[in-house]
Design a protein around this motif. Sequence first.
Motif, short mmCIF file in Angstrom:
data_model
loop_
_atom_site.label_atom_id
_atom_site.label_comp_id
_atom_site.label_asym_id
_atom_site.label_seq_id
_atom_site.Cartn_x
_atom_site.Cartn_y
_atom_site.Cartn_z
N THR A 139 -17.50 -5.27 17.32
CA THR A 139 -18.78 -4.87 18.01
C THR A 139 -18.91 -3.74 19.08
O THR A 139 -17.81 -3.36 19.80
CB THR A 139 -19.19 -5.21 19.44
N GLU A 140 -19.49 -2.78 18.47
CA GLU A 140 -19.64 -1.81 18.80
C GLU A 140 -21.29 -1.27 19.67
O GLU A 140 -21.32 -0.27 20.22
CB GLU A 140 -19.14 -0.55 17.37
N GLN A 141 -21.56 -1.73 18.69
CA GLN A 141 -23.04 -1.55 19.62
C GLN A 141 -23.69 -2.64 20.45
O GLN A 141 -23.42 -3.73 20.10
CB GLN A 141 -24.07 -2.17 18.44
N GLY A 142 -24.16 -2.19 22.27
CA GLY A 142 -24.33 -3.38 22.38
C GLY A 142 -25.57 -3.65 23.86
O GLY A 142 -26.11 -1.54 23.40
N LEU A 143 -26.45 -3.78 23.99
CA LEU A 143 -27.22 -3.69 24.88
C LEU A 143 -27.32 -4.42 26.07
O LEU A 143 -27.30 -5.36 25.87
CB LEU A 143 -28.79 -4.01 23.94
N VAL A 144 -27.99 -4.13 27.06
CA VAL A 144 -28.72 -5.15 27.94
C VAL A 144 -30.50 -4.92 28.18
O VAL A 144 -30.71 -3.76 28.51
CB VAL A 144 -28.19 -4.57 29.56
N THR A 145 -30.86 -5.96 28.22
CA THR A 145 -32.53 -6.12 28.21
C THR A 145 -33.17 -5.72 29.96
O THR A 145 -32.10 -5.43 30.38
CB THR A 145 -32.82 -7.47 27.87
N GLU A 146 -33.96 -5.33 29.63
CA GLU A 146 -35.22 -5.72 31.25
C GLU A 146 -34.69 -6.27 31.62
O GLU A 146 -34.63 -6.76 33.19
CB GLU A 146 -36.07 -5.38 30.86
N TYR A 149 -30.46 -9.93 29.71
CA TYR A 149 -29.70 -10.31 28.67
C TYR A 149 -28.52 -9.63 28.23
O TYR A 149 -29.04 -7.88 28.30
CB TYR A 149 -30.85 -11.56 27.66
N MET A 150 -27.57 -9.97 27.55
CA MET A 150 -26.39 -8.98 26.88
C MET A 150 -26.77 -9.43 25.40
O MET A 150 -27.05 -10.35 24.91
CB MET A 150 -24.99 -8.95 27.46
N VAL A 151 -27.03 -8.55 25.22
CA VAL A 151 -27.25 -7.91 23.23
C VAL A 151 -26.03 -7.04 22.28
O VAL A 151 -25.38 -6.49 22.88
CB VAL A 151 -28.47 -7.65 22.80
N ALA A 152 -25.11 -8.23 21.53
CA ALA A 152 -24.56 -7.67 20.81
C ALA A 152 -24.92 -7.53 19.42
O ALA A 152 -25.49 -8.96 18.86
CB ALA A 152 -23.05 -8.27 20.79
N LEU A 153 -24.73 -6.74 18.57
CA LEU A 153 -25.10 -6.54 17.13
C LEU A 153 -24.15 -6.29 16.47
O LEU A 153 -23.10 -5.11 16.33
CB LEU A 153 -26.03 -5.66 17.18
N ARG A 154 -22.88 -6.60 15.10
CA ARG A 154 -22.12 -6.30 14.34
C ARG A 154 -22.41 -7.40 13.26
O ARG A 154 -23.19 -7.80 12.96
CB ARG A 154 -20.49 -6.40 15.06
N SER A 155 -21.70 -6.33 11.75
CA SER A 155 -22.02 -6.94 10.82
C SER A 155 -20.66 -7.63 10.11
O SER A 155 -20.07 -7.16 11.07
CB SER A 155 -21.99 -5.93 9.47
N VAL A 156 -21.10 -8.84 9.79
CA VAL A 156 -19.89 -9.65 9.74
C VAL A 156 -19.30 -9.97 7.65
O VAL A 156 -21.00 -9.86 7.23
CB VAL A 156 -20.13 -10.76 9.99
N GLU A 157 -18.61 -10.09 7.71
CA GLU A 157 -18.40 -10.47 6.09
C GLU A 157 -18.93 -11.96 5.78
O GLU A 157 -17.11 -12.83 6.00
CB GLU A 157 -17.52 -9.81 5.37
N ASP A 158 -20.00 -12.91 5.79
CA ASP A 158 -19.19 -14.10 5.25
C ASP A 158 -20.30 -14.73 4.29
O ASP A 158 -21.85 -15.16 4.07
CB ASP A 158 -19.66 -14.98 6.68
N GLY A 159 -19.33 -14.50 2.76
CA GLY A 159 -20.57 -14.57 1.60
C GLY A 159 -21.03 -13.66 1.25
O GLY A 159 -22.60 -13.80 1.07
N GLY A 160 -20.62 -12.61 1.42
CA GLY A 160 -21.77 -11.34 1.92
C GLY A 160 -21.80 -10.44 2.72
O GLY A 160 -21.67 -11.31 4.07
N THR A 161 -22.76 -9.67 2.99
CA THR A 161 -22.81 -8.57 3.89
C THR A 161 -23.95 -9.66 5.23
O THR A 161 -24.80 -9.78 4.62
CB THR A 161 -23.14 -7.14 4.33
N ILE A 165 -26.18 -12.00 14.91
CA ILE A 165 -26.53 -11.35 16.62
C ILE A 165 -26.49 -11.80 18.14
O ILE A 165 -27.11 -13.36 17.12
CB ILE A 165 -28.83 -11.17 16.25
N SER A 166 -26.29 -11.56 18.15
CA SER A 166 -25.80 -12.13 19.82
C SER A 166 -26.64 -11.55 20.78
O SER A 166 -26.54 -10.79 21.22
CB SER A 166 -23.77 -12.31 20.08
N ALA A 167 -27.32 -12.87 21.95
CA ALA A 167 -27.64 -13.01 22.79
C ALA A 167 -27.18 -13.88 23.93
O ALA A 167 -27.36 -14.51 23.42
CB ALA A 167 -29.07 -12.90 22.67
N TRP A 168 -26.54 -13.38 24.77
CA TRP A 168 -26.48 -14.48 25.90
C TRP A 168 -27.32 -14.04 27.42
O TRP A 168 -28.04 -12.76 27.97
CB TRP A 168 -24.59 -13.69 26.68
#
Length: 185
Positions: A139-146, A149-161, A165-168
């Motif tokens: 996870t290299e790309q993270g954001l914090v909403t107004e 909420y904290m957001v992380a975006l990453r690619s994973v290999e699980d039966g294909g790319t 999307i994670s949101a805490w």
Amino acid sequence: MQQWLSFRAPSLVAVGILAGGLLGCVNESEEREWIDAAEAREGSIATMQLIRDLVPDDVVDTTRPLPELADHDAAPRVCQGIETGNAGAALYYPGETLVPLADGTDAAEVIDDLVNVLHVEHGWRLATNMSVTEDKAGTEQGLVTEDAYMVALRSVEDGGTQLEISAWSACYNEDADTGVNDGNS
């Protein structure tokens, strides 16, 4: 000497006024709007849905179904480093979903485009050091909403790319269902 004072005095006054104005901003306290457990869950799901809706249709593998976000159910997790006294544990709601990407899609490019849209058009802050992503290798790309909420975006290999999307949510108190802070970082 008198000429130096007549030149410096207005500058010193301006600096004093500016410093006083900045101190006034620091001392202003804003009333926080706390969330409860239901709002934490709903906010995480809404955040994931917003991001998923921004993924271009032409990069989504339509042969694999997308999960129904309304059915998302996760156990709340403990906010590390948040003191609540006798009020019970501070928790956050962890949301996570996957979007299968079409063959040949450059996942890093999709993520960069999403981060740019969320940062520029939605005003979300960029974040590179989020404690909640420690178990999310890559996870290299993270954001914090107004609304913190904290957001992380990453690619994973699980039966294909796939795009993960994670949101805490922001932290809330488990006993009183009231928020304990406006973020979980």
